[in-house]
Scaffold this motif. Structure first.
Motif, PDB file in Angstrom:
ATOM      1  N   ILE A  66      62.135 -36.860  38.257  1.00  0.00           N
ATOM      2  CA  ILE A  66      61.866 -37.707  37.482  1.00  0.00           C
ATOM      3  C   ILE A  66      61.438 -38.412  37.152  1.00  0.00           C
ATOM      4  N   MET A  67      62.319 -39.739  38.118  1.00  0.00           N
ATOM      5  CA  MET A  67      61.722 -41.146  37.768  1.00  0.00           C
ATOM      6  C   MET A  67      60.564 -41.261  38.275  1.00  0.00           C
ATOM      7  N   GLY A  68      59.892 -40.009  39.467  1.00  0.00           N
ATOM      8  CA  GLY A  68      58.368 -40.080  39.957  1.00  0.00           C
ATOM      9  C   GLY A  68      57.416 -40.507  38.529  1.00  0.00           C
ATOM     10  N   VAL A  69      57.662 -39.695  37.744  1.00  0.00           N
ATOM     11  CA  VAL A  69      57.354 -39.312  36.894  1.00  0.00           C
ATOM     12  C   VAL A  69      56.972 -40.076  35.664  1.00  0.00           C
ATOM     13  N   TYR A  70      57.875 -41.234  35.185  1.00  0.00           N
ATOM     14  CA  TYR A  70      58.569 -41.707  34.282  1.00  0.00           C
ATOM     15  C   TYR A  70      57.355 -43.505  35.129  1.00  0.00           C
TER      16      TYR A  70
END
Length: 283
Positions: free
Chosen positions: A33-37
């Motif tokens: 999720i952090m990578g997508v953000y």
């Protein structure tokens, strides 16, 4: 009647599953999720991210080296998937039908036990030694690097896929094969009308592994060619790594490429799995 152990598991199953579930959330879901953000941000560390919308994706899709790496990985995946599955299937068939004895199987499987970096350097020495007779090297042309990677990947993975095919062939119903023989089916008819349709579950698994491994290839690519010449023999995984760590200010673009890479591999794998699974239903 449920045993005491069964009752305990039914009562406390959540407690047993909690450590694995927590590790999955912490080690995969949250970083994903952090990578997508971060793919929508400009950043150098996760604490100084600045949201910039789709600019990273625009840069990624406009990067000619990224598009070239996409074509390189796609071609490599197609060639290796076909070669690995055909050769592994043929070897498995010979070992189960024509050649009696199981000791030789370990010979084909051994390359899969060697790390990709080590394999890359071994094959770099071997292939450069052969090409040296014509005054060439793997880094002289992307074509040499491409076919060098094809040879390396096939040599490494054929043995692993062979084991899966052997397991599938050993579970084939003998009564069906005997009935085909009694009905007068020749070898070709038996292979394409009976054995291959019944082997589709194994073919599905092997094809899925080959497709995902082909797109994710990194360590062999790094050791064999390191993208030379001029990043022309560079696959997607290596291009993403070089963008993120090797181009100042492009961390967000590298992250955007990683998200695009995930989407691409997921779509291709789902399509491939759907196509081969549909053959299982028909069989």
């Amino acid at each position: 009647m449920i045993s005491m152990a069964g009752k305990a598991i039914r009562k406390w199953w959540a407690l047993f599953a909690l450590p694995t579930f927590a590790a999955f959330i912490i080690g995969f879901v949250i970083p994903f999720i952090m990578g997508v953000y971060l793919s929508f941000c400009k950043f150098t560390t996760v604490t100084d991210s600045e949201f910039i919308g789709l600019k990273n994706y625009q840069k990624a899709l406009a990067d000619k080296e990224f598009l070239h790496a996409l074509g390189f990985s796609t071609a490599l995946t197609i060639v290796t998937t076909v070669v690995i599955n055909v050769v592994a299937f043929a070897i498995a068939y010979m070992l189960t039908k024509a050649i009696k004895g199981s000791n030789i199987r370990s010979v084909f499987f051994m390359p899969n036990l060697i790390g990709g970096i080590i394999l890359g350097y071994i094959w770099m020495l071997l292939l450069n030694g052969i090409l040296a007779h014509w005054g060439r090297a793997l880094t002289y042309s992307a074509t040499y690097g491409f076919w060098g990677l094809v040879i390396l990947v096939c040599w490494q993975q054929i043995g692993y896929m062979m084991i899966i095919y052997i397991a599938g062939m050993q579970s084939l119903p003998t009564d069906v094969l005997e009935a085909a023989s009694v009905d007068g089916a020749n070898g070709t008819q038996t292979m394409f009308k009976i054995i291959i349709p019944l082997m589709m579950p194994s073919i599905t698994v092997c094809s899925f592994l080959c497709v995902t491994n082909g797109f994710k290839l990194y360590d062999q690519n790094l050791a064999l060619t390191n993208g030379a010449p001029s990043n022309m023999s560079e696959g997607l995984a290596m291009n993403i790594t070089r963008t993120f760590y090797g181009r100042m200010g492009w961390e967000g673009v590298g992250q955007a490429k990683a998200v695009l890479f995930f989407i691409l591999v997921a779509i291709v794998a789902l399509i491939q799995n759907k196509l081969t699974t549909s053959k299982e239903v028909e069989a």
